[in-house]
Design a protein around this motif. Structure first.
Motif, PDB file in Angstrom:
ATOM      1  N   GLY A 240       0.939  -1.335   0.022  1.00  0.00           N
ATOM      2  CA  GLY A 240       0.035   0.028  -0.073  1.00  0.00           C
ATOM      3  C   GLY A 240       1.073   1.251  -0.121  1.00  0.00           C
ATOM      4  N   LEU A 241       0.426   2.253   0.696  1.00  0.00           N
ATOM      5  CA  LEU A 241       1.061   3.700   0.752  1.00  0.00           C
ATOM      6  C   LEU A 241       1.451   4.034   1.945  1.00  0.00           C
ATOM      7  CD1 LEU A 241       1.714   6.488  -0.760  1.00  0.00           C
ATOM      8  CD2 LEU A 241      -0.686   7.190  -0.049  1.00  0.00           C
ATOM      9  N   ALA A 242       2.629   4.461   2.155  1.00  0.00           N
ATOM     10  CA  ALA A 242       3.146   4.859   3.414  1.00  0.00           C
ATOM     11  C   ALA A 242       3.560   6.354   3.171  1.00  0.00           C
ATOM     12  CB  ALA A 242       4.643   4.131   3.527  1.00  0.00           C
ATOM     13  N   GLN A 243       3.205   7.088   4.254  1.00  0.00           N
ATOM     14  CA  GLN A 243       3.538   8.189   4.262  1.00  0.00           C
ATOM     15  C   GLN A 243       4.267   8.598   5.457  1.00  0.00           C
ATOM     16  OE1 GLN A 243      -0.596   9.734   4.501  1.00  0.00           O
ATOM     17  NE2 GLN A 243      -0.597   9.950   1.984  1.00  0.00           N
ATOM     18  N   ILE A 244       5.391   9.529   5.069  1.00  0.00           N
ATOM     19  CA  ILE A 244       6.465   9.721   6.146  1.00  0.00           C
ATOM     20  C   ILE A 244       6.671  11.631   6.345  1.00  0.00           C
ATOM     21  CG2 ILE A 244       8.866   9.171   7.056  1.00  0.00           C
ATOM     22  CD1 ILE A 244       8.444   6.917   4.781  1.00  0.00           C
ATOM     23  N   ASP A 245       6.725  11.896   7.428  1.00  0.00           N
ATOM     24  CA  ASP A 245       7.073  13.406   7.583  1.00  0.00           C
ATOM     25  C   ASP A 245       8.307  13.359   8.407  1.00  0.00           C
ATOM     26  OD1 ASP A 245       7.121  15.890   8.112  1.00  0.00           O
ATOM     27  OD2 ASP A 245       5.186  16.156   8.894  1.00  0.00           O
ATOM     28  N   THR A 246       9.411  13.629   7.428  1.00  0.00           N
ATOM     29  CA  THR A 246      10.796  13.712   8.163  1.00  0.00           C
ATOM     30  C   THR A 246      11.352  15.251   8.617  1.00  0.00           C
ATOM     31  OG1 THR A 246      12.095  13.557   6.165  1.00  0.00           O
ATOM     32  CG2 THR A 246      11.392  11.601   7.191  1.00  0.00           C
ATOM     33  N   ARG A 247      10.231  16.105   8.415  1.00  0.00           N
ATOM     34  CA  ARG A 247      10.562  17.456   8.320  1.00  0.00           C
ATOM     35  C   ARG A 247      11.347  17.836   9.858  1.00  0.00           C
ATOM     36  NH1 ARG A 247       5.231  20.171   6.511  1.00  0.00           N
ATOM     37  NH2 ARG A 247       4.626  18.313   7.752  1.00  0.00           N
ATOM     38  N   GLY A 248      12.431  18.491   9.754  1.00  0.00           N
ATOM     39  CA  GLY A 248      13.099  18.691  11.078  1.00  0.00           C
ATOM     40  C   GLY A 248      14.052  17.820  11.606  1.00  0.00           C
ATOM     41  N   MET A 249      14.327  16.671  10.679  1.00  0.00           N
ATOM     42  CA  MET A 249      14.993  15.741  11.279  1.00  0.00           C
ATOM     43  C   MET A 249      16.521  15.846  10.212  1.00  0.00           C
ATOM     44  SD  MET A 249      12.720  12.617  11.567  1.00  0.00           S
ATOM     45  CE  MET A 249      11.250  12.421  12.422  1.00  0.00           C
ATOM     46  N   SER A 250      17.710  15.376  10.956  1.00  0.00           N
ATOM     47  CA  SER A 250      18.636  15.483  10.036  1.00  0.00           C
ATOM     48  C   SER A 250      19.325  14.206   9.295  1.00  0.00           C
ATOM     49  CB  SER A 250      19.894  16.100  10.644  1.00  0.00           C
ATOM     50  OG  SER A 250      20.254  15.706  12.008  1.00  0.00           O
ATOM     51  N   CYS A 251      19.935  14.237   8.284  1.00  0.00           N
ATOM     52  CA  CYS A 251      20.435  12.882   7.537  1.00  0.00           C
ATOM     53  C   CYS A 251      21.293  12.126   8.593  1.00  0.00           C
ATOM     54  CB  CYS A 251      21.312  13.174   6.388  1.00  0.00           C
ATOM     55  SG  CYS A 251      19.883  13.567   4.981  1.00  0.00           S
ATOM     56  N   PRO A 252      21.178  10.861   8.907  1.00  0.00           N
ATOM     57  CA  PRO A 252      20.343   9.846   7.768  1.00  0.00           C
ATOM     58  C   PRO A 252      19.017   9.486   8.044  1.00  0.00           C
ATOM     59  CG  PRO A 252      21.957   8.572   9.185  1.00  0.00           C
ATOM     60  CD  PRO A 252      21.845  10.192   9.696  1.00  0.00           C
ATOM     61  N   GLN A 253      18.545  10.093   8.971  1.00  0.00           N
ATOM     62  CA  GLN A 253      17.245   9.857   9.641  1.00  0.00           C
ATOM     63  C   GLN A 253      16.214   9.778   8.635  1.00  0.00           C
ATOM     64  OE1 GLN A 253      17.007   8.863  12.687  1.00  0.00           O
ATOM     65  NE2 GLN A 253      14.818   8.096  12.621  1.00  0.00           N
ATOM     66  N   PRO A 254      16.019  10.783   7.633  1.00  0.00           N
ATOM     67  CA  PRO A 254      14.914  10.588   6.574  1.00  0.00           C
ATOM     68  C   PRO A 254      15.344   9.512   5.920  1.00  0.00           C
ATOM     69  CG  PRO A 254      15.629  12.819   6.727  1.00  0.00           C
ATOM     70  CD  PRO A 254      16.830  12.014   7.477  1.00  0.00           C
ATOM     71  N   VAL A 255      16.199   9.113   5.191  1.00  0.00           N
ATOM     72  CA  VAL A 255      16.562   7.800   4.602  1.00  0.00           C
ATOM     73  C   VAL A 255      16.298   6.560   5.514  1.00  0.00           C
ATOM     74  CG1 VAL A 255      18.320   6.270   3.606  1.00  0.00           C
ATOM     75  CG2 VAL A 255      18.372   8.626   2.933  1.00  0.00           C
ATOM     76  N   LEU A 256      16.735   6.702   6.760  1.00  0.00           N
ATOM     77  CA  LEU A 256      16.418   5.396   7.568  1.00  0.00           C
ATOM     78  C   LEU A 256      14.689   5.053   7.651  1.00  0.00           C
ATOM     79  CD1 LEU A 256      19.130   5.739  10.251  1.00  0.00           C
ATOM     80  CD2 LEU A 256      19.010   4.143   8.243  1.00  0.00           C
ATOM     81  N   MET A 257      14.200   6.318   8.002  1.00  0.00           N
ATOM     82  CA  MET A 257      12.667   6.172   8.001  1.00  0.00           C
ATOM     83  C   MET A 257      11.940   5.531   6.885  1.00  0.00           C
ATOM     84  SD  MET A 257      11.836   9.482  10.404  1.00  0.00           S
ATOM     85  CE  MET A 257      10.018   9.129  10.407  1.00  0.00           C
ATOM     86  N   THR A 258      12.479   6.096   5.490  1.00  0.00           N
ATOM     87  CA  THR A 258      12.006   5.847   4.404  1.00  0.00           C
ATOM     88  C   THR A 258      12.015   4.206   4.257  1.00  0.00           C
ATOM     89  OG1 THR A 258      12.579   7.913   3.334  1.00  0.00           O
ATOM     90  CG2 THR A 258      11.856   6.132   1.877  1.00  0.00           C
ATOM     91  N   LYS A 259      13.486   3.871   4.644  1.00  0.00           N
ATOM     92  CA  LYS A 259      13.741   2.426   4.678  1.00  0.00           C
ATOM     93  C   LYS A 259      12.646   1.337   5.401  1.00  0.00           C
ATOM     94  CE  LYS A 259      17.331  -1.009   4.955  1.00  0.00           C
ATOM     95  NZ  LYS A 259      18.748  -1.170   5.436  1.00  0.00           N
ATOM     96  N   LYS A 260      12.504   2.093   6.630  1.00  0.00           N
ATOM     97  CA  LYS A 260      11.843   1.156   7.507  1.00  0.00           C
ATOM     98  C   LYS A 260      10.444   1.267   6.964  1.00  0.00           C
ATOM     99  CE  LYS A 260      10.716   0.796  12.267  1.00  0.00           C
ATOM    100  NZ  LYS A 260      10.935   1.060  13.638  1.00  0.00           N
ATOM    101  N   ALA A 261       9.759   2.218   6.556  1.00  0.00           N
ATOM    102  CA  ALA A 261       8.543   2.326   5.894  1.00  0.00           C
ATOM    103  C   ALA A 261       8.153   1.318   4.786  1.00  0.00           C
ATOM    104  CB  ALA A 261       8.057   3.825   5.636  1.00  0.00           C
ATOM    105  N   LEU A 262       9.218   1.205   4.063  1.00  0.00           N
ATOM    106  CA  LEU A 262       9.084   0.321   2.887  1.00  0.00           C
ATOM    107  C   LEU A 262       9.181  -1.048   3.211  1.00  0.00           C
ATOM    108  CD1 LEU A 262      11.300   2.332   0.229  1.00  0.00           C
ATOM    109  CD2 LEU A 262       8.814   2.025   0.250  1.00  0.00           C
ATOM    110  N   GLU A 263       9.888  -1.330   4.439  1.00  0.00           N
ATOM    111  CA  GLU A 263       9.887  -2.620   4.745  1.00  0.00           C
ATOM    112  C   GLU A 263       8.493  -3.332   5.142  1.00  0.00           C
ATOM    113  OE1 GLU A 263      12.713  -2.664   8.059  1.00  0.00           O
ATOM    114  OE2 GLU A 263      14.433  -2.826   6.576  1.00  0.00           O
ATOM    115  N   VAL A 264       7.670  -2.326   5.538  1.00  0.00           N
ATOM    116  CA  VAL A 264       6.125  -2.559   5.859  1.00  0.00           C
ATOM    117  C   VAL A 264       5.201  -2.472   4.761  1.00  0.00           C
ATOM    118  CG1 VAL A 264       4.115  -1.902   7.474  1.00  0.00           C
ATOM    119  CG2 VAL A 264       6.854  -1.933   8.266  1.00  0.00           C
ATOM    120  N   CYS A 265       5.565  -1.537   3.867  1.00  0.00           N
ATOM    121  CA  CYS A 265       4.635  -1.000   3.047  1.00  0.00           C
ATOM    122  C   CYS A 265       5.279  -0.726   1.679  1.00  0.00           C
ATOM    123  CB  CYS A 265       3.945   0.292   3.415  1.00  0.00           C
ATOM    124  SG  CYS A 265       2.677   1.066   2.105  1.00  0.00           S
ATOM    125  N   SER A 266       5.591  -1.812   0.966  1.00  0.00           N
ATOM    126  CA  SER A 266       6.539  -1.892  -0.186  1.00  0.00           C
ATOM    127  C   SER A 266       6.289  -1.257  -1.564  1.00  0.00           C
ATOM    128  CB  SER A 266       7.063  -3.058  -0.295  1.00  0.00           C
ATOM    129  OG  SER A 266       5.978  -4.029  -0.778  1.00  0.00           O
TER     130      SER A 266
END
Length: 75
Positions: free
Chosen positions: A3-29
């Motif tokens: 399905g669709l994953a929606q992630i809000d990484t505003r205010g976070m510095s790298c690598p956190q946005p990439v790590l959150m994206t990776k984790k979301a895609l493990e659940v919702c690919s």
């Protein structure tokens, strides 16, 4: 789960946005939408999505705040 994953990484510095994206895609690919607020995070998330087989569409939401919405679908 697919399905669709929606992630809000505003205010976070790298690598956190990439790590959150990776984790979301493990659940919702199949699709993901990621909000970022820096050009560095935008580039890093786009690079990760491209390398993992996603078609990317990026929209600039606010040029003053460097806010972008990155939408990606599995190729």
């Amino acid at each position: 789960m697919l399905g669709l994953a929606q992630i809000d990484t505003r205010g976070m510095s790298c690598p956190q946005p990439v790590l959150m994206t990776k984790k979301a895609l493990e659940v919702c690919s199949t699709e993901v939408t990621v909000l970022v607020d820096s050009k560095t995070a935008k580039s890093n998330v786009e690079r990760y999505l491209n390398l993992t087989g996603y078609t990317i569409n990026t929209v600039e939401l606010d040029s003053d705040a460097n806010t972008f919405e990155i939408s990606a679908k599995k190729k």
